[in-house]
Design a protein around this motif. Structure first.
Motif, PDB file in Angstrom:
ATOM      1  N   GLN A 103       0.918  -1.205   0.075  1.00 52.16           N
ATOM      2  CA  GLN A 103      -0.009   0.068  -0.130  1.00 52.16           C
ATOM      3  C   GLN A 103       0.909   1.040  -0.035  1.00 52.16           C
ATOM      4  O   GLN A 103       1.532   1.591   0.893  1.00 52.16           O
ATOM      5  N   VAL A 104       0.806   2.038  -1.098  1.00 47.09           N
ATOM      6  CA  VAL A 104       1.979   3.221  -1.241  1.00 47.09           C
ATOM      7  C   VAL A 104       1.234   4.395  -1.545  1.00 47.09           C
ATOM      8  O   VAL A 104       0.317   4.305  -2.464  1.00 47.09           O
ATOM      9  N   ASN A 105       1.720   5.293  -0.712  1.00 46.61           N
ATOM     10  CA  ASN A 105       1.048   6.742  -1.137  1.00 46.61           C
ATOM     11  C   ASN A 105       1.640   7.178  -2.817  1.00 46.61           C
ATOM     12  O   ASN A 105       2.654   6.843  -2.885  1.00 46.61           O
ATOM     13  N   TYR A 106       0.493   7.761  -3.375  1.00 44.27           N
ATOM     14  CA  TYR A 106       0.895   8.245  -4.639  1.00 44.27           C
ATOM     15  C   TYR A 106       2.187   8.816  -4.664  1.00 44.27           C
ATOM     16  O   TYR A 106       2.851   8.761  -5.823  1.00 44.27           O
ATOM     17  N   GLY A 107       2.690   9.712  -3.802  1.00 43.34           N
ATOM     18  CA  GLY A 107       3.986  10.428  -3.898  1.00 43.34           C
ATOM     19  C   GLY A 107       5.041   9.542  -3.912  1.00 43.34           C
ATOM     20  O   GLY A 107       6.057   9.794  -4.655  1.00 43.34           O
ATOM     21  N   ASP A 108       4.965   8.541  -3.181  1.00 46.79           N
ATOM     22  CA  ASP A 108       6.213   7.649  -3.195  1.00 46.79           C
ATOM     23  C   ASP A 108       6.223   6.780  -4.660  1.00 46.79           C
ATOM     24  O   ASP A 108       7.366   6.434  -5.470  1.00 46.79           O
ATOM     25  N   VAL A 109       5.092   6.571  -5.354  1.00 48.93           N
ATOM     26  CA  VAL A 109       4.996   6.059  -6.558  1.00 48.93           C
ATOM     27  C   VAL A 109       5.648   6.844  -7.689  1.00 48.93           C
ATOM     28  O   VAL A 109       6.480   6.561  -8.431  1.00 48.93           O
ATOM     29  N   GLN A 110       5.260   8.326  -7.506  1.00 51.92           N
ATOM     30  CA  GLN A 110       5.773   9.264  -8.469  1.00 51.92           C
ATOM     31  C   GLN A 110       7.624   9.495  -8.143  1.00 51.92           C
ATOM     32  O   GLN A 110       8.310   9.505  -9.259  1.00 51.92           O
ATOM     33  N   SER A 111       7.663   9.359  -6.749  1.00 49.73           N
ATOM     34  CA  SER A 111       9.115   9.620  -6.972  1.00 49.73           C
ATOM     35  C   SER A 111      10.126   8.375  -7.142  1.00 49.73           C
ATOM     36  O   SER A 111      11.330   8.558  -7.504  1.00 49.73           O
ATOM     37  N   LEU A 112       9.555   7.040  -6.733  1.00 53.40           N
ATOM     38  CA  LEU A 112      10.467   5.908  -6.660  1.00 53.40           C
ATOM     39  C   LEU A 112      10.300   5.157  -8.094  1.00 53.40           C
ATOM     40  O   LEU A 112      11.276   4.283  -8.194  1.00 53.40           O
ATOM     41  N   ALA A 113       9.259   5.335  -8.712  1.00 53.55           N
ATOM     42  CA  ALA A 113       9.085   4.582  -9.872  1.00 53.55           C
ATOM     43  C   ALA A 113      10.129   4.736 -10.949  1.00 53.55           C
ATOM     44  O   ALA A 113      10.696   3.967 -11.661  1.00 53.55           O
ATOM     45  N   PRO A 114      10.616   6.265 -11.081  1.00 57.41           N
ATOM     46  CA  PRO A 114      11.743   6.410 -12.073  1.00 57.41           C
ATOM     47  C   PRO A 114      12.892   5.544 -11.510  1.00 57.41           C
ATOM     48  O   PRO A 114      13.780   5.465 -12.270  1.00 57.41           O
ATOM     49  N   GLU A 115      13.040   5.274 -10.004  1.00 60.35           N
ATOM     50  CA  GLU A 115      14.445   4.389  -9.512  1.00 60.35           C
ATOM     51  C   GLU A 115      14.141   3.042  -9.860  1.00 60.35           C
ATOM     52  O   GLU A 115      15.208   2.225  -9.509  1.00 60.35           O
ATOM     53  N   LEU A 139      -2.014  10.324 -10.733  1.00 56.53           N
ATOM     54  CA  LEU A 139      -1.160  10.041  -9.720  1.00 56.53           C
ATOM     55  C   LEU A 139      -0.494   8.598  -9.858  1.00 56.53           C
ATOM     56  O   LEU A 139       0.608   8.398  -9.276  1.00 56.53           O
ATOM     57  N   SER A 140      -1.025   7.524 -10.546  1.00 58.65           N
ATOM     58  CA  SER A 140      -0.643   6.314 -10.542  1.00 58.65           C
ATOM     59  C   SER A 140       0.391   6.097 -11.768  1.00 58.65           C
ATOM     60  O   SER A 140       0.883   5.007 -11.923  1.00 58.65           O
ATOM     61  N   VAL A 141       0.724   7.177 -12.540  1.00 61.02           N
ATOM     62  CA  VAL A 141       1.250   6.866 -13.604  1.00 61.02           C
ATOM     63  C   VAL A 141       2.545   7.831 -13.654  1.00 61.02           C
ATOM     64  O   VAL A 141       2.722   8.891 -13.259  1.00 61.02           O
ATOM     65  N   SER A 142       3.908   7.035 -14.063  1.00 58.28           N
ATOM     66  CA  SER A 142       5.005   7.693 -14.348  1.00 58.28           C
ATOM     67  C   SER A 142       5.567   7.181 -15.619  1.00 58.28           C
ATOM     68  O   SER A 142       5.596   6.295 -15.972  1.00 58.28           O
ATOM     69  N   ASP A 143       5.972   8.160 -16.489  1.00 57.32           N
ATOM     70  CA  ASP A 143       6.703   8.075 -17.788  1.00 57.32           C
ATOM     71  C   ASP A 143       5.502   7.294 -18.670  1.00 57.32           C
ATOM     72  O   ASP A 143       6.146   6.316 -19.497  1.00 57.32           O
ATOM     73  N   GLY A 144       4.367   7.315 -18.409  1.00 54.92           N
ATOM     74  CA  GLY A 144       3.369   6.731 -19.218  1.00 54.92           C
ATOM     75  C   GLY A 144       2.832   5.407 -18.765  1.00 54.92           C
ATOM     76  O   GLY A 144       2.192   4.476 -19.617  1.00 54.92           O
ATOM     77  N   LYS A 145       3.633   4.851 -17.858  1.00 56.04           N
ATOM     78  CA  LYS A 145       3.462   3.410 -17.141  1.00 56.04           C
ATOM     79  C   LYS A 145       2.924   3.669 -15.974  1.00 56.04           C
ATOM     80  O   LYS A 145       2.924   4.388 -15.269  1.00 56.04           O
ATOM     81  N   LEU A 146       1.970   2.638 -15.636  1.00 58.91           N
ATOM     82  CA  LEU A 146       1.180   2.246 -14.286  1.00 58.91           C
ATOM     83  C   LEU A 146       1.815   1.551 -13.369  1.00 58.91           C
ATOM     84  O   LEU A 146       2.390   0.542 -13.662  1.00 58.91           O
ATOM     85  N   TYR A 147       2.190   2.264 -12.241  1.00 59.63           N
ATOM     86  CA  TYR A 147       2.972   1.295 -11.345  1.00 59.63           C
ATOM     87  C   TYR A 147       2.253   1.489 -10.013  1.00 59.63           C
ATOM     88  O   TYR A 147       2.951   0.818  -8.995  1.00 59.63           O
ATOM     89  N   GLY A 148       0.816   1.760 -10.028  1.00 55.84           N
ATOM     90  CA  GLY A 148       0.283   1.405  -8.627  1.00 55.84           C
ATOM     91  C   GLY A 148      -1.324   1.311  -9.081  1.00 55.84           C
ATOM     92  O   GLY A 148      -1.608   2.372 -10.111  1.00 55.84           O
ATOM     93  N   MET A 149      -2.089   0.427  -8.570  1.00 57.58           N
ATOM     94  CA  MET A 149      -3.656   0.874  -8.858  1.00 57.58           C
ATOM     95  C   MET A 149      -4.287   1.406  -7.765  1.00 57.58           C
ATOM     96  O   MET A 149      -4.177   1.281  -6.538  1.00 57.58           O
ATOM     97  N   PRO A 150      -5.057   2.546  -8.092  1.00 58.05           N
ATOM     98  CA  PRO A 150      -5.778   3.302  -7.198  1.00 58.05           C
ATOM     99  C   PRO A 150      -6.597   2.441  -6.229  1.00 58.05           C
ATOM    100  O   PRO A 150      -7.292   1.533  -6.647  1.00 58.05           O
ATOM    101  N   TRP A 151      -6.388   2.533  -4.965  1.00 54.15           N
ATOM    102  CA  TRP A 151      -7.173   1.654  -3.994  1.00 54.15           C
ATOM    103  C   TRP A 151      -8.209   2.429  -2.893  1.00 54.15           C
ATOM    104  O   TRP A 151      -9.404   2.347  -3.203  1.00 54.15           O
ATOM    105  N   LEU A 152      -7.544   3.034  -2.049  1.00 50.36           N
ATOM    106  CA  LEU A 152      -8.619   3.902  -1.237  1.00 50.36           C
ATOM    107  C   LEU A 152      -7.589   5.181  -0.830  1.00 50.36           C
ATOM    108  O   LEU A 152      -6.628   5.202  -1.111  1.00 50.36           O
ATOM    109  N   GLY A 153      -8.464   6.208  -0.209  1.00 49.85           N
ATOM    110  CA  GLY A 153      -7.896   7.418   0.169  1.00 49.85           C
ATOM    111  C   GLY A 153      -8.819   8.424   0.679  1.00 49.85           C
ATOM    112  O   GLY A 153      -9.722   7.937   1.275  1.00 49.85           O
ATOM    113  N   HIS A 154      -8.673   9.820   0.457  1.00 46.78           N
ATOM    114  CA  HIS A 154      -9.395  10.667   1.039  1.00 46.78           C
ATOM    115  C   HIS A 154      -9.268  11.979   0.224  1.00 46.78           C
ATOM    116  O   HIS A 154      -8.406  12.199  -0.516  1.00 46.78           O
ATOM    117  N   SER A 155     -10.389  12.829   0.509  1.00 46.07           N
ATOM    118  CA  SER A 155     -10.337  14.264  -0.009  1.00 46.07           C
ATOM    119  C   SER A 155     -10.649  14.958   1.476  1.00 46.07           C
ATOM    120  O   SER A 155     -11.177  14.524   2.252  1.00 46.07           O
TER     121      SER A 155
END
Length: 445
Positions: A103-115, A139-155
């Protein structure tokens, strides 16, 4: 008025679980996650969640995993609590010790996917794109690729005390900054006749803490300000702008004139207590803010409205948790992990999110919302439409951590600068100039 999970909603959930868990191997209506494996072999995988495994939220998620196992007897899922973040998460993945599903926060997907941290899920899940608001899917996509499926969250939305509104003759929640100020002023009153207000319009954080950043950040985004911008391939602080200053001056005005005098010492938790206890008439919170009032047994009824629009429109803090797989998962564990993600992102499983977490009083209360956009027809939302307002916020999110370095900027500079401004020690222009200068030094390192 204290509310609980409606009888109809409970019946619907139990009916779903009975229909899916009675030994059938036909799978759910969507996703077809059930297994037809006839050799009796079981694949063991693990999933790490953001909360403690023995917490109310952990127990709620464990129930979802139990349902998955009933439908997929060839897969067993061990649930682990306390997922890592940032560099610690990357280290865990690179060491080969990460669970198969995270279970990953979108921010970590954005920052760690390129790594190279995560497996590309595009081939298996890209077809589900239309189930989500574009802003959430991106928020789940980096460089056109999907690195996480949206699951749950909040606004974050505006939660208000309907009883106070009615007593003040206010017939509807504010929809603009001007209306927000007018309503908050009208609700800041002396009710006991001692010459000083003892009821306040809105609770806002002034404490040097993460909560002041997202509260002010919403107003900044509503004014059209950005935290950072890209210039010649490099990021730099952008919040020191006319829009950013306008938002900070408005936020400071609201806090000083319509919030309790001790707001400089309050974070989001203290503000929830003020709202629960009838000290403030409005607060900015996620779905847990409504549940907090229900749990307390407070006598007033809560309402939820979309955040008022600023000069640039509506914007709100959104956190989306994604389901990702670390690089290195392969073979049967890879297929079992995909099956689990497919199930958890299916509409029937998303409905179970609104069952909520079990509280000490034995009742269940929502703590997050489904991320899919096609959930409005579920029974719980029909009984409690106020929670649908939080789903509306998924359409106009602002990014709290636009770049990995912003976490350090926030901890070392941003929180302190905002606190100094709202406490009157420096001006909005001076505070945001401080963020710009010191923040850029951090980013450039």
């Amino acid at each position: 008025m204290k509310k609980k999970l409606g009888v109809i909603a409970m019946v619907a959930i139990m009916a779903f679980m009975t229909a899916c868990g009675g030994g059938s191997k036909s799978g759910t209506a969507e996703g077809n996650t059930a297994s037809n494996n006839s050799d009796g072999k079981v694949t063991n995988i693990s999933m790490q969640i953001a909360w403690a495994s023995d917490s109310g939220r952990g127990v709620a998620i464990r129930e979802m995993l139990d349902q998955f196992e009933k439908e997929n007897p060839d897969v067993k899922v061990e649930m682990l609590g306390g997922v890592q973040y940032g560099s610690k998460l990357l280290t865990q993945i690179l060491s080969g010790k990460a669970p198969e599903v995270l279970q990953v926060n979108y921010g970590d997907v954005q920052s760690l996917a390129p790594e190279g941290a995560f497996i590309d899920l595009s081939g298996d899940f890209m077809a589900d794109k239309d189930n989500y608001a574009p802003e959430i899917w991106d928020l789940s996509v980096s460089d056109g690729k999907l690195y996480g499926m949206p699951w749950l969250g909040h606004s974050i939305q505006l939660i208000y005390n309907k009883t106070m509104f009615e007593k003040a003759g206010i017939t509807s929640p504010p929809t603009t900054w001007d209306e927000l100020y007018e309503v908050a002023k009208k609700l800041t009153v002396d009710t006991n006749g001692d010459g000083k207000p003892d009821q306040y319009g809105i609770g806002l954080s002034g404490k040097q803490s993460p909560d002041i950043t997202w509260m002010y950040g919403m107003f900044a985004a509503q004014a059209g300000a950005e935290l950072v911008k890209e210039n010649n391939g490099k990021y730099e602080v952008a919040i020191n702008s006319p829009e950013g200053q306008q938002a900070l001056e408005f936020y400071t005005k609201l806090l000083k004139e319509t919030s309790p005098p001790d707001s400089l010492n309050k974070d989001g938790g203290a503000i929830m207590a003020d709202f629960r206890n009838g000290v403030v008439a409005m607060e900015l919170q996620g779905p847990w803010g409504v549940s907090d009032v229900w749990k307390s047994g407070s006598s007033f009824e809560t309402g939820v409205a979309e955040v008022p629009a600023g000069p640039a429109g509506k914007a709100t803090e959104v956190t989306a948790y994604l389901l990702s797989m670390p690089n290195g998962v392969e073979g049967e564990k890879l297929e079992a992990s995909k099956k689990l993600i497919k199930y958890l992102s299916s509409k029937p499983a998303q409905e179970l999110i609104m069952k909520g977490e079990k509280s000490e009083d034995g009742n269940y209360y929502p703590f997050r919302i489904p991320i899919r956009k096609d959930m409005a027809d579920m029974q719980y939302f029909k009984e409690h439409p106020e929670f649908l307002v939080f789903q509306e916020g998924l359409k106009y999110p602002f990014t709290l951590f636009p770049i990995p370095e912003w976490s350090q900027v926030s901890d070392e500079v941003y929180q302190n600068a905002l606190n100094q401004v709202v406490s009157g020690r420096i001006s909005a222009a001076e505070g945001l100039k401080m963020v710009q200068d010191k923040g850029n030094a951090i980013i450039q390192k």
